[in-house]
Design a protein around this motif. Structure first.
Motif, PDB file in Angstrom:
ATOM      1  N   GLN A  18      12.104   3.928   5.651  1.00 19.47           N
ATOM      2  CA  GLN A  18      11.361   4.790   6.542  1.00 19.47           C
ATOM      3  C   GLN A  18      10.118   4.489   7.042  1.00 19.47           C
ATOM      4  OE1 GLN A  18      10.748   8.413   3.887  1.00 19.47           O
ATOM      5  NE2 GLN A  18      12.569   7.988   2.665  1.00 19.47           N
ATOM      6  N   GLU A  19       9.426   3.411   6.578  1.00 19.01           N
ATOM      7  CA  GLU A  19       8.259   2.785   7.159  1.00 19.01           C
ATOM      8  C   GLU A  19       8.935   2.048   8.318  1.00 19.01           C
ATOM      9  OE1 GLU A  19       9.224   2.593   4.185  1.00 19.01           O
ATOM     10  OE2 GLU A  19       8.580   0.366   3.286  1.00 19.01           O
ATOM     11  N   THR A  20      10.170   1.384   8.395  1.00 22.00           N
ATOM     12  CA  THR A  20      10.561   0.846   9.503  1.00 22.00           C
ATOM     13  C   THR A  20      10.907   1.697  10.773  1.00 22.00           C
ATOM     14  OG1 THR A  20      11.317  -0.931   7.944  1.00 22.00           O
ATOM     15  CG2 THR A  20      12.324  -1.078  10.239  1.00 22.00           C
ATOM     16  N   GLN A  21      11.642   2.679  10.247  1.00 22.98           N
ATOM     17  CA  GLN A  21      11.849   3.922  11.295  1.00 22.98           C
ATOM     18  C   GLN A  21      10.461   4.420  11.916  1.00 22.98           C
ATOM     19  OE1 GLN A  21      13.043   7.625   9.102  1.00 22.98           O
ATOM     20  NE2 GLN A  21      14.307   8.245  10.949  1.00 22.98           N
ATOM     21  N   PHE A  22       9.399   4.527  10.895  1.00 24.07           N
ATOM     22  CA  PHE A  22       8.260   5.054  11.511  1.00 24.07           C
ATOM     23  C   PHE A  22       7.613   4.140  12.571  1.00 24.07           C
ATOM     24  CE2 PHE A  22       3.534   5.574  11.473  1.00 24.07           C
ATOM     25  CZ  PHE A  22       3.659   7.000  11.612  1.00 24.07           C
ATOM     26  N   ASP A 231      -0.703  -0.566  11.500  1.00 22.20           N
ATOM     27  CA  ASP A 231      -2.116  -0.131  11.544  1.00 22.20           C
ATOM     28  C   ASP A 231      -3.207  -1.091  11.095  1.00 22.20           C
ATOM     29  OD1 ASP A 231      -3.108   2.949  11.757  1.00 22.20           O
ATOM     30  OD2 ASP A 231      -4.563   1.814  10.258  1.00 22.20           O
ATOM     31  N   ARG A 232      -4.293  -0.820  11.815  1.00 23.18           N
ATOM     32  CA  ARG A 232      -5.533  -1.869  11.348  1.00 23.18           C
ATOM     33  C   ARG A 232      -5.743  -1.584   9.874  1.00 23.18           C
ATOM     34  NH1 ARG A 232     -11.344  -0.964  10.957  1.00 23.18           N
ATOM     35  NH2 ARG A 232     -11.207   1.365  11.207  1.00 23.18           N
TER      36      ARG A 232
ATOM     37  N   ALA B 669     -10.170  -0.062  -7.237  1.00 18.14           N
ATOM     38  CA  ALA B 669      -9.070   0.853  -7.161  1.00 18.14           C
ATOM     39  C   ALA B 669      -8.302   0.686  -6.067  1.00 18.14           C
ATOM     40  CB  ALA B 669      -9.672   2.469  -7.246  1.00 18.14           C
ATOM     41  N   ALA B 670      -6.908   1.195  -6.072  1.00 18.91           N
ATOM     42  CA  ALA B 670      -6.212   0.964  -4.871  1.00 18.91           C
ATOM     43  C   ALA B 670      -6.214   2.226  -4.045  1.00 18.91           C
ATOM     44  CB  ALA B 670      -4.721   0.502  -5.434  1.00 18.91           C
ATOM     45  N   VAL B 671      -5.937   2.043  -2.636  1.00 18.12           N
ATOM     46  CA  VAL B 671      -5.767   3.269  -1.813  1.00 18.12           C
ATOM     47  C   VAL B 671      -4.502   3.238  -1.187  1.00 18.12           C
ATOM     48  CG1 VAL B 671      -6.871   4.577   0.114  1.00 18.12           C
ATOM     49  CG2 VAL B 671      -8.408   3.483  -1.528  1.00 18.12           C
ATOM     50  N   VAL B 672      -3.812   4.294  -0.996  1.00 15.21           N
ATOM     51  CA  VAL B 672      -2.424   4.443  -0.205  1.00 15.21           C
ATOM     52  C   VAL B 672      -2.486   5.431   0.518  1.00 15.21           C
ATOM     53  CG1 VAL B 672      -1.284   2.957  -1.758  1.00 15.21           C
ATOM     54  CG2 VAL B 672      -1.392   5.480  -2.336  1.00 15.21           C
ATOM     55  N   ARG B 673      -1.725   5.508   1.644  1.00 10.45           N
ATOM     56  CA  ARG B 673      -1.506   6.710   2.470  1.00 10.45           C
ATOM     57  C   ARG B 673      -0.095   7.124   2.343  1.00 10.45           C
ATOM     58  NH1 ARG B 673      -1.347   5.815   8.250  1.00 10.45           N
ATOM     59  NH2 ARG B 673      -0.923   3.624   7.816  1.00 10.45           N
ATOM     60  N   PRO B 674       0.183   8.405   1.514  1.00 12.28           N
ATOM     61  CA  PRO B 674       1.649   8.512   1.362  1.00 12.28           C
ATOM     62  C   PRO B 674       2.146   9.181   2.316  1.00 12.28           C
ATOM     63  CG  PRO B 674       0.001  10.201   0.476  1.00 12.28           C
ATOM     64  CD  PRO B 674      -0.921   8.892   0.628  1.00 12.28           C
ATOM     65  N   ARG B 675       1.359   9.637   3.443  1.00 11.04           N
ATOM     66  CA  ARG B 675       1.968  10.115   4.677  1.00 11.04           C
ATOM     67  C   ARG B 675       1.696   9.115   5.921  1.00 11.04           C
ATOM     68  NH1 ARG B 675       1.237  16.230   5.720  1.00 11.04           N
ATOM     69  NH2 ARG B 675       2.976  15.783   7.397  1.00 11.04           N
ATOM     70  N   LEU B 676       2.619   8.501   6.350  1.00 11.69           N
ATOM     71  CA  LEU B 676       2.168   7.338   7.425  1.00 11.69           C
ATOM     72  C   LEU B 676       1.442   8.173   8.712  1.00 11.69           C
ATOM     73  CD1 LEU B 676       5.233   5.188   7.221  1.00 11.69           C
ATOM     74  CD2 LEU B 676       3.247   5.053   5.907  1.00 11.69           C
ATOM     75  N   ASP B 677       1.973   9.278   8.652  1.00 11.44           N
ATOM     76  CA  ASP B 677       1.392  10.041   9.971  1.00 11.44           C
ATOM     77  C   ASP B 677      -0.091  10.661   9.796  1.00 11.44           C
ATOM     78  OD1 ASP B 677       2.049  12.119   8.427  1.00 11.44           O
ATOM     79  OD2 ASP B 677       3.519  12.824   9.572  1.00 11.44           O
ATOM     80  N   SER B 678      -0.608  10.431   8.689  1.00 16.25           N
ATOM     81  CA  SER B 678      -1.917  10.735   8.568  1.00 16.25           C
ATOM     82  C   SER B 678      -2.834   9.854   7.781  1.00 16.25           C
ATOM     83  CB  SER B 678      -1.729  12.002   7.116  1.00 16.25           C
ATOM     84  OG  SER B 678      -2.830  12.148   6.522  1.00 16.25           O
ATOM     85  N   SER B 679      -4.102  10.221   8.047  1.00 15.98           N
ATOM     86  CA  SER B 679      -5.138   9.216   7.330  1.00 15.98           C
ATOM     87  C   SER B 679      -5.719   9.571   5.969  1.00 15.98           C
ATOM     88  CB  SER B 679      -6.334   8.883   8.330  1.00 15.98           C
ATOM     89  OG  SER B 679      -6.705  10.027   8.793  1.00 15.98           O
ATOM     90  N   ARG B 680      -5.142  10.754   5.495  1.00 12.60           N
ATOM     91  CA  ARG B 680      -5.545  11.240   4.232  1.00 12.60           C
ATOM     92  C   ARG B 680      -5.081  10.311   3.194  1.00 12.60           C
ATOM     93  NH1 ARG B 680      -8.440  15.516   2.278  1.00 12.60           N
ATOM     94  NH2 ARG B 680      -8.000  15.844   0.167  1.00 12.60           N
TER      95      ARG B 680
END
Lengths: 261, 985
Positions: A18-22, A231-232, B669-680
């Motif tokens: 999925q991330e590669t597709q993205f 992404d940065r 603590a760790a931070v992840v973006r669960p949606r790659l199209d969002s910066s939340r």
């Protein structure tokens, strides 16, 4: 201009699809993820694709050895498809597990079905899976994915990434034909000659090899994950360094897309 | 019979001569570490046993093309028993084989079998093996080597010398026979015996209730009916102790709980939701398999943390493996199925350097436990493609026989997929792995205390997972969800089908056809099918109209789906095997018939024992104390573990577990973006401190919440959007004082959560974590320290505002936020100076904390903070050192500038340096933001003091109250002290 289309091949245990597709979409491609079973049943699903991508993961659990079973399945059922990509000016990229698979299909380095494979990717020297960032030096004179790229900083995450050749001379041969596309190196000089010790060479690869392209330059296999630095904020030190908005890995996907423009 | 043609082949695969034998190196190192044998010389091979009507050519081809790697390996192929297989390759004569026990999950063999069949080679069965050629050893060290290093008796068998095996096939014919249990004629003693010997682990009152239910029906129960009740009523499935009636007494006051959890933890959330009114952001709490809260317009986020302690004590790899596999199925079985986006794992072990001859009988060495658990989580989490982003490891000798393994998973769920509801007529469908004899009695076993005999009694409860089966299940389930093909889903966890179907059909009724369940091998009885806890299975309610599409989808990805029965509106659970009815129970009895557990709980507040000032003055230098704390196992770097986890898969990594100029400092603590199209972003942190619990569980719980929330806030999480989970791991709660300490902790959870407005959204407890063994004819018991894990899931609107803890630039100012108190109780200062038990345990003021967290968030989200680190174990001194060496910079701190509320007669450098007072942060701020930063806190009355600055000195320096240098150590030295204890190969 129509967007180049990418077929992201997934199999049981693929997990970077999925991330590669993205990443491909971010680079301007149109993409489709297709399961290996569907493709075996109907190889024409790949007819419209210009780029074939084998993403990272643990295909079939990496049971027996990393990528072994999927590579066997591709040899058994999809040999023609791979050859078609190679001969008709299309692109193939295998990332991490995808590289492990490609190397065993013979599409990167010709072989006679495993028995006389010239090279392999096997257990890391450290004996364990490791996730860490590495510096890479690129040889961009043949590989279309690396156009304009001289060095990169990307994460690796694997247990079986040590590149081993059957004959030491193979490294020279591949090096002189610019097929050693990516090699682990030490900053700041990014030199690949001399010693590149662990952890800069994270797995103990012969010749510090991190990525390999075929003799056409249109098939690339690499252990590092370019899709994990688009992404940065992917960079491990983005909170302390000045960095451009796009990550360095994105260039690989953009180069693939630009090849068709 | 055709069986004559079947031969058993063996393929041995050795490292090629040019290649190192890593496995041999590892075995030799472990044999030395565990005190079995020094400098062991050996050679290893991995291998496969292949059964089928195969030609030698076929086997050779398989060996060369599929099983071995010709570049780096060499093979030996022969029929089992052939002398070539027993010829030593290195002159060593002692041959040892290790083979998975029949029926134990062997994922590599499973995959190999499919791949061989794909080559049109008629293999019927495959099993893997490990082979060791050893130098000659006496029987005692040889046995010890086999037992402690080469194999785990609960899942593997050892064959010394040549292998004499004729067949691999497991299972046997099964002849149906209905078993009834004559419970009505049993007296109390008989009932207790039945409960114990049948591994039902029910109390006498519960057994009496079952007896009278069947007396009323005028018949005896079948075995499967009895099992169904035991599973449903087990501690694991019903949390009967904590959700039961408790009479609690503390300092002469008495509380009467009807349902303790509901009136503390759950009540806190109810109150918070009321307070928030329209701003309530909880969606579903303490209801589904995981708690659900809002995330953005399209997705909610779900979180669950489970424990898998008892299985991990017996088989660390398999226990942890199936622990993480199990908790991933919780979000997957929440609503209509959430997509897992990250894992968190917290472990508690005894000191891995414990001398091998100090171990009680039946205990695995803690180093082996730790390595096994880490590998188990690594192999499953990585294969699932779920990043493991957060965790902690805690060490205490009391975890020796009973390690703790907490596994957590976060998922995202489309906002319109939160409700599930099976409808009458829906098919009951099982998908995923097949059912075997594995994991029988896991749910009831977790209610029992571990003993040195547990391994032999409960071996069936130990399992190995197969991550790829679960990954395939995940892929297909989410597709089916998006196509709307089913009405409900839940995971098969403890209790297997029994619990899954029982829960889903609770309000409706269900009829199950047990003979339809696909099994791994023949010979399973109807009861075994029903209660098997075989991994990687889920149960769905699929409307008949969708069955065809659902089944086709599953088939297209190689996932097995089977109709097991139907949901029917009868209010009854009817089980059949073929034409035979084997059970008929009222759902109501199953779910509401359990007599309430009534327990007493007491707690006696211990007055704080002041720190002996004379001990303080004779303590070692502050440099030495700082070095010791950094090198203590709890604080020391966990990089060896962290790097083995893929923490970046899925492409959403923002703040990694290791940060700083060399990517190796301890992030908060760790931070992840669960949606790659969002910066939340999602922020994952945790808090735990069993040492505080030794002094007062109330303040341990409050501190745990403070720490979990503070970790999240330190990287930029919005404190108004942090949800937390509770996981109580306690000793034997039948003892009123043990239960009392738990109740006291739960009361703190209520008090703190309601003021912070930080809701608990899910939780799980694990009781009776004790280990007993016989020594000198007397029963010895080790109880774990009361251990409450608080896991926190925060949110951040824009991940680009997040900060890390590593110092960034020389010249920046260091600010200490929060009040430093005289609180060395339970501290690491006391721990490393042999003073544990002395001093005042850190308390927290939830009102001050709420204000502090809000102010800190304003400062971070406003871009005023270059780095931020929370103060925890080791207090100000350790936080400063960690920030300095993570950033590769020096730091200077003047203790005279620290704001504190320590009485004059107690005041001293030690307390300012090492006190572990809650709700404190150390921040790096650039000079031109210093005023704006300070204003964020001053306006709320929160202590905020500029105490020093970052510099290029390469040293960590503290100036004492007397104005003299009291710490001056190089960051290289401090970092090395912190990195070396767990820098394993």
């Amino acid at each position: 201009m129509a967007k180049p289309s990418v077929l992201v091949l997934r199999a049981p245990g693929t997990n970077c699809d999925q991330e590669t597709q993205f990443a491909f979409e971010r680079a301007g491609a149109s993409t489709e993820r297709i399961h290996i079973n569907q493709l075996i049943e109907n190889p024409s699903l790949a007819n419209d694709a210009q780029i074939l991508c084998l993403p990272g993961g643990f295909s079939y659990g990496d049971d027996i050895a990393a990528g072994r079973i999927l590579a066997g399945q591709i040899r058994n059922h999809l040999c023609d498809l791979l050859n078609d990509f190679k001969t008709s000016d299309k692109l193939i990229i295998g990332i991490c597990n995808g590289f492990q698979v490609l190397l065993q299909t013979g599409v990167l380095l010709a072989d006679n079905f495993g028995e006389s494979a010239q090279a392999t990717l096997t257990d890391n020297k450290s004996g364990k899976f490791e996730d860490r960032w590495v510096y890479l030096a690129a040889d961009n004179s043949r590989c279309v994915f690396l156009k304009g790229i001289e060095k990169m900083y990307l994460p690796v995450a694997h247990a079986e990434g040590r590149f081993v050749t059957r004959e030491p001379s193979l490294l020279d041969t591949l090096g002189s034909s610019s097929q050693l596309a990516l090699r682990y190196c030490r900053p700041p000089a990014f030199a690949t000659n001399g010693k590149v010790p662990y952890p800069e060479n994270p797995n103990g690869s012969d010749g510090h090899v991190a990525g390999l392209c075929d003799d056409t330059g249109r098939v690339l296999g690499l252990m590092p994950h370019p899709e994990r630095f688009i992404d940065r904020t992917h960079h491990p030190r983005w909170t302390r360094e000045e960095l451009p908005e796009n990550g360095e890995g994105l260039r690989i996907f953009e180069n693939a897309v630009e090849y068709f423009s | 019979m055709g069986r004559i043609d079947v031969t058993l082949w063996e393929v041995d695969i050795y490292p090629a001569d040019s290649q190192p034998d890593r496995k041999a190196e590892r075995v030799a190192a472990e044999a030395a570490e565990l005190g079995v044998v020094e400098n062991l010389s050996l050679k290893t091979a991995r291998g496969f046993l292949l059964e089928g009507d195969l030609t030698p050519e076929q086997v050779l081809t398989i060996a060369e093309r599929l099983l071995a790697n010709a570049v780096v390996e060499r093979t030996v192929v022969a029929k089992v028993g052939d002398p070539t297989l027993h010829t030593s390759s290195n002159g060593h004569s002692q041959l040892v084989h290790v083979i998975p026990k029949p029926g134990v999950m062997d994922p590599v063999a499973q995959s190999a079998k499919k791949a061989i069949q794909d080559l049109d080679v008629p293999v019927s069965e495959v099993r893997t093996l490990s082979k060791y050629w050893l130098e000659p050893l006496d029987s005692k060290p040889l046995d010890a080597l086999c037992e402690r290093v080469l194999a785990n008796d609960s899942v593997e068998q050892v064959v010394v010398g040549p292998l004499n095996l004729e067949r691999l096939e497991v299972g046997s014919d099964y002849k149906f026979e209905l078993v009834t249990v004559p419970i009505r004629t049993l007296d109390d003693e008989g009932l207790e015996r039945l409960s114990r010997e049948g591994q039902l682990y029910l109390t006498l009152v519960e057994m009496q209730t079952i007896k009278s239910y069947f007396e009323e029906l005028g018949r005896d129960p079948t075995d499967i009916e009895l099992e169904s009740v035991a599973q449903t009523w087990s501690e694991h499935c019903s949390h009967k102790t904590l959700a039961g009636r408790i009479a609690y007494e503390c300092e002469g006051k008495q509380w009467q709980f009807e349902n303790m959890l509901k009136e503390t933890i759950f009540a806190a959330t109810v109150k918070i939701r009321e307070q928030l009114g329209d701003d309530d952001w909880c969606v579903s709490v303490f209801e589904d398999n995981a708690g659900i809260v809002t995330f953005d317009d399209d997705y909610h986020v779900v979180f669950k943390v489970e424990t898998h302690n008892h299985p991990s004590a017996l088989e660390p790899y398999g226990g942890a493996n199936t622990g993480i596999g199990g908790v991933i199925r919780d979000p997957l079985g929440t609503g209509l199925g959430a997509k897992p986006v990250c894992n968190t794992d917290v472990f508690c072990f005894a000191d891995p350097n414990t001398a091998a001859d100090q171990l009680p009988p039946g205990v695995l060495h803690p180093r082996r436990v730790m390595k096994g658990v880490v590998s188990g989580v690594r192999d499953y989490g990585n294969r699932m493609g779920i990043p493991t982003v957060n965790g902690a490891i805690y060490f205490d000798q009391r975890y020796l026989g009973n390690p703790l393994v907490y596994c957590g998973n976060v998922g995202i769920l489309p906002v319109n997929k939160t409700k599930k509801c099976p409808l009458p007529g829906d098919h009951i469908v099982a998908i995923g792995g097949r059912t075997g004899r594995d994991g029988i009695h896991g749910a009831t076993f977790s209610s029992a205390e571990l003993t040195s005999e547990s391994e032999s009694v409960s071996g069936g409860a130990v399992q190995i997972g197969n991550a790829i089966t679960e990954k395939m299940l995940l892929d297909v389930l989410l597709k089916a969800r998006d196509e709307g093909l089913y009405n409900a889903v839940t995971d098969c966890g403890a209790g297997g089908f029994s619990s899954a179907v029982g829960e889903m059909g609770e309000k409706l009724g269900a009829e199950v056809w047990l003979d339809r369940a696909p099994t791994k091998y023949d010979g399973l009885s109807y009861t075994e099918i029903w209660i098997s806890e075989a991994q990687e299975r889920m149960v769905l309610a699929v409307p008949p109209n969708n069955w065809e599409a659902f089944e086709a989808l599953c088939r297209s990805e190689g996932v097995e789906a089977t109709i097991l029965g139907a949901f029917v509106e009868t209010g009854r659970l009817v089980l059949k095997y073929g034409d035979e009815q084997v059970a008929d129970l009222a759902m109501e009895f199953l779910h509401d018939g359990r007599p309430p557990v009534i327990r007493k709980a007491t707690y006696e507040v211990q007055p704080a024992k002041p720190v002996d000032n004379s001990k303080l003055s004779s303590a070692v230098s502050h440099d030495e104390t700082l070095t010791r704390i950094l090198g203590s196992l709890n604080v020391a770097s966990k990089e060896w573990v962290i790097r083995q986890y893929d923490h970046e898969v899925q492409g959403g990594s923002v703040i990694k577990p290791l940060v700083g100029v060399e990517n190796d400092g301890p992030g908060d603590a760790a931070v992840v973006r669960p949606r790659l199209d969002s910066s939340r972003g999602l922020v994952i942190g945790c808090g735990m401190n069993p040492l505080y619990g030794d002094l007062d569980p109330y303040h341990m719980a409050a501190s745990g919440i403070d720490e979990a929330v503070r970790n999240c806030v330190a990287v930029g999480a919005d404190p108004a959007r942090i949800a937390i989970l509770d996981n109580f791991c306690w000793g034997y709660t039948d003892r009123p004082e043990t239960l009392g300490s738990l109740v006291r902790a739960a009361l703190a959870c209520y008090d703190v959560a309601t003021v912070l407005e930080t809701p608990f959204i899910s939780g799980k407890d694990s009781l009776n974590n004790e280990f007993s063994y016989m020594e000198g004819g007397e029963k010895q018991t080790i109880s774990i320290p009361s251990t409450l894990l608080i896991s926190a899931m925060g949110q951040v609107a824009d991940v680009r505002t997040c900060v890390t803890m590593d110092l960034k630039s020389a010249g920046n100012k260091l600010f200490l936020i929060g009040d430093t108190k005289n609180e060395l109780g339970g501290s690491h200062f006391c721990l490393v100076n042999d003073m544990h038990g002395d001093g005042h345990v850190p308390q927290m003021d939830p009102n001050v904390a709420a204000n502090t967290f809000a102010s800190m968030h304003r400062a971070i989200s406003g871009g005023l903070v270059r780095s931020c680190h929370d103060l925890s174990e080791g207090g100000l001194a350790v936080a400063t050192a960690e920030m300095a060496f993570a950033g590769g910079l020096g730091a200077f701190v003047d203790l005279r500038k620290v704001q504190h509320s320590i009485a004059d007669n107690e005041l001293g450098d030690i307390r300012l340096l090492f006190s572990e007072s809650n709700t404190r942060f150390l921040c790096e701020v650039s000079a031109n933001n210093a005023d704006a930063f300070a204003n964020c806190f001053a306006s709320n009355g929160i202590p905020c003091a500029e105490i020093g600055e970052a510099n290029e000195s390469g040293n960590v320096e503290f100036t004492s109250l007397a104005g003299e240098s009291c710490i001056n150590s190089s960051i290289a030295q401090l970092k090395s002290a912190w990195q070396s204890p767990l820098a394993w190969e």
